[in-house]
Design a protein around this motif. Structure first.
Motif, PDB file in Angstrom:
ATOM      1  N   GLU A  42       0.815  -1.211   0.000  1.00 53.46           N
ATOM      2  CA  GLU A  42       0.000   0.000   0.000  1.00 53.46           C
ATOM      3  C   GLU A  42       0.851   1.265   0.000  1.00 53.46           C
ATOM      4  O   GLU A  42       0.550   2.228  -0.702  1.00 53.46           O
ATOM      5  N   LEU A  43       1.915   1.262   0.797  1.00 57.34           N
ATOM      6  CA  LEU A  43       2.769   2.439   0.908  1.00 57.34           C
ATOM      7  C   LEU A  43       3.775   2.517  -0.229  1.00 57.34           C
ATOM      8  O   LEU A  43       4.122   3.610  -0.691  1.00 57.34           O
ATOM      9  N   GLY A  44       4.273   1.367  -0.659  1.00 57.93           N
ATOM     10  CA  GLY A  44       5.214   1.335  -1.771  1.00 57.93           C
ATOM     11  C   GLY A  44       6.648   1.624  -1.402  1.00 57.93           C
ATOM     12  O   GLY A  44       7.508   1.732  -2.279  1.00 57.93           O
ATOM     13  N   GLU A  45       6.939   1.755  -0.126  1.00 54.86           N
ATOM     14  CA  GLU A  45       8.293   2.043   0.345  1.00 54.86           C
ATOM     15  C   GLU A  45       8.353   1.725   1.835  1.00 54.86           C
ATOM     16  O   GLU A  45       7.321   1.613   2.500  1.00 54.86           O
ATOM     17  N   PRO A  46       9.559   1.582   2.384  1.00 56.51           N
ATOM     18  CA  PRO A  46       9.663   1.262   3.807  1.00 56.51           C
ATOM     19  C   PRO A  46       9.595   2.507   4.688  1.00 56.51           C
ATOM     20  O   PRO A  46       9.766   3.640   4.217  1.00 56.51           O
ATOM     21  N   PHE A  47       9.330   2.287   5.967  1.00 57.85           N
ATOM     22  CA  PHE A  47       9.538   3.326   6.973  1.00 57.85           C
ATOM     23  C   PHE A  47      11.046   3.401   7.251  1.00 57.85           C
ATOM     24  O   PHE A  47      11.705   2.371   7.407  1.00 57.85           O
ATOM     25  N   THR A  48      11.589   4.606   7.299  1.00 61.00           N
ATOM     26  CA  THR A  48      13.044   4.739   7.410  1.00 61.00           C
ATOM     27  C   THR A  48      13.507   5.527   8.631  1.00 61.00           C
ATOM     28  O   THR A  48      14.579   5.248   9.169  1.00 61.00           O
ATOM     29  N   THR A  49      12.757   6.529   9.070  1.00 65.22           N
ATOM     30  CA  THR A  49      13.196   7.380  10.179  1.00 65.22           C
ATOM     31  C   THR A  49      12.351   7.105  11.421  1.00 65.22           C
ATOM     32  O   THR A  49      11.293   6.492  11.346  1.00 65.22           O
ATOM     33  N   ALA A  50      12.854   7.568  12.562  1.00 56.92           N
ATOM     34  CA  ALA A  50      12.119   7.423  13.822  1.00 56.92           C
ATOM     35  C   ALA A  50      12.301   8.691  14.637  1.00 56.92           C
ATOM     36  O   ALA A  50      13.430   9.096  14.930  1.00 56.92           O
ATOM     37  N   GLY A  51      11.186   9.307  14.995  1.00 53.20           N
ATOM     38  CA  GLY A  51      11.205  10.452  15.901  1.00 53.20           C
ATOM     39  C   GLY A  51      10.572  10.055  17.218  1.00 53.20           C
ATOM     40  O   GLY A  51       9.535   9.389  17.236  1.00 53.20           O
ATOM     41  N   LEU A  52      11.193  10.426  18.324  1.00 56.63           N
ATOM     42  CA  LEU A  52      10.684  10.079  19.647  1.00 56.63           C
ATOM     43  C   LEU A  52      10.286  11.347  20.390  1.00 56.63           C
ATOM     44  O   LEU A  52      11.023  12.348  20.372  1.00 56.63           O
ATOM     45  N   CYS A  53       9.134  11.321  21.037  1.00 55.66           N
ATOM     46  CA  CYS A  53       8.658  12.416  21.882  1.00 55.66           C
ATOM     47  C   CYS A  53       8.390  11.881  23.278  1.00 55.66           C
ATOM     48  O   CYS A  53       7.722  10.854  23.425  1.00 55.66           O
ATOM     49  N   TYR A  54       8.896  12.581  24.275  1.00 61.89           N
ATOM     50  CA  TYR A  54       8.741  12.185  25.677  1.00 61.89           C
ATOM     51  C   TYR A  54       7.836  13.201  26.360  1.00 61.89           C
ATOM     52  O   TYR A  54       8.212  14.355  26.556  1.00 61.89           O
ATOM     53  N   TYR A  55       6.604  12.759  26.673  1.00 61.18           N
ATOM     54  CA  TYR A  55       5.640  13.587  27.392  1.00 61.18           C
ATOM     55  C   TYR A  55       5.763  13.227  28.877  1.00 61.18           C
ATOM     56  O   TYR A  55       5.318  12.155  29.304  1.00 61.18           O
ATOM     57  N   ARG A  56       6.370  14.112  29.651  1.00 61.08           N
ATOM     58  CA  ARG A  56       6.723  13.770  31.035  1.00 61.08           C
ATOM     59  C   ARG A  56       5.524  13.765  31.969  1.00 61.08           C
ATOM     60  O   ARG A  56       5.490  13.008  32.942  1.00 61.08           O
ATOM     61  N   ASP A  57       4.544  14.608  31.695  1.00 65.46           N
ATOM     62  CA  ASP A  57       3.310  14.654  32.496  1.00 65.46           C
ATOM     63  C   ASP A  57       2.262  15.400  31.684  1.00 65.46           C
ATOM     64  O   ASP A  57       2.470  15.678  30.488  1.00 65.46           O
ATOM     65  N   GLY A  58       1.125  15.737  32.313  1.00 62.53           N
ATOM     66  CA  GLY A  58       0.030  16.363  31.599  1.00 62.53           C
ATOM     67  C   GLY A  58       0.327  17.763  31.086  1.00 62.53           C
ATOM     68  O   GLY A  58      -0.422  18.281  30.258  1.00 62.53           O
ATOM     69  N   ARG A  59       1.402  18.378  31.555  1.00 61.10           N
ATOM     70  CA  ARG A  59       1.763  19.705  31.058  1.00 61.10           C
ATOM     71  C   ARG A  59       2.467  19.648  29.714  1.00 61.10           C
ATOM     72  O   ARG A  59       2.528  20.655  29.000  1.00 61.10           O
ATOM     73  N   ASP A  60       3.017  18.494  29.356  1.00 59.26           N
ATOM     74  CA  ASP A  60       3.658  18.341  28.051  1.00 59.26           C
ATOM     75  C   ASP A  60       2.609  18.039  26.994  1.00 59.26           C
ATOM     76  O   ASP A  60       1.596  17.376  27.264  1.00 59.26           O
TER      77      ASP A  60
END
Length: 208
Positions: A104-122
């Motif tokens: 369906e996509l025709g290509e692989p997933f290549t990158t990875a972004g990480l987000c750290y939500y420390r508590d409800g204020r993030d």
């Protein structure tokens, strides 16, 4: 970095294990956009959360908004194509997603972004991943969530009712079709008690 995560009552194993993607369920959003959701795709995800929280080289960012420089309300890490990911489970997840969506996509997933939500204020404000090809082409962004659940909201970019999906403890969501162009998504702040959560976003080349 220290944090406290209350583990899931439904996932008491410390053994990391990806489930099958055959059970993922698609919901059409309209305007050519859709989401696929699979709760609890990664078993034992609380142990992965603890390792990522402690070992990823998190960094804070400051951005200009409305003529002011403000702190981005979450911690970030980014892995380009070819970079070593911070845990083998993420390599396995990326391979599994690329294999499942290759036709369906025709290509692989290549990158990875990480987000750290420390508590409800993030949080992260309403946006679409439109930097690069996502602004003009159909594409996919797959998000694996570990840690405590937080709400992900989606709404049509031109206005309309929002869709809410709580994500955490190994849940998977894939946003596809025109979703990045025609819809927006956010993780809103919350005044309720909210534990820490890390989201891992897998994207194809040229989508940010």
């Amino acid at each position: 970095m220290t944090t406290h995560l209350q583990g899931s009552l439904f996932d008491q194993t410390n053994q990391l294990r990806l489930g099958s993607l055959d059970g993922i369920r698609r919901t059409p959003l309209g305007l050519g956009a859709w989401i696929d959701v699979l709760p609890g795709w990664l078993a034992g995800s609380d142990s992965l959360f603890e390792q990522l929280a402690a070992e990823v080289p998190w960094h804070a960012e400051r951005r200009t908004m409305y003529d002011q420089v403000i702190d981005v309300p979450r911690l970030l890490a980014y892995y380009r194509a070819g970079d070593a990911l911070p845990h083998p489970a993420l390599d396995e997840a990326r391979r599994a997603l690329s294999a499942h969506y290759t036709e369906e996509l025709g290509e692989p997933f290549t990158t990875a972004g990480l987000c750290y939500y420390r508590d409800g204020r993030d949080s992260v404000a309403w946006h679409g991943d439109r930097t690069g090809r996502g602004a003009r082409e159909d594409t996919m962004v797959a998000i694996l969530s570990v840690g405590a659940p937080r709400d992900l909201l989606l709404r049509p970019a031109r206005g309309g009712d929002s869709v809410r999906r709580p994500l955490g403890h190994g849940d998977l969501i894939v946003m596809g079709g025109s979703c990045q162009r025609t819809w927006e998504h956010c993780v809103p702040k919350t005044a309720r008690a909210a534990g820490p959560r890390i989201s891992i976003q897998f994207r194809p080349h040229g989508v940010q």
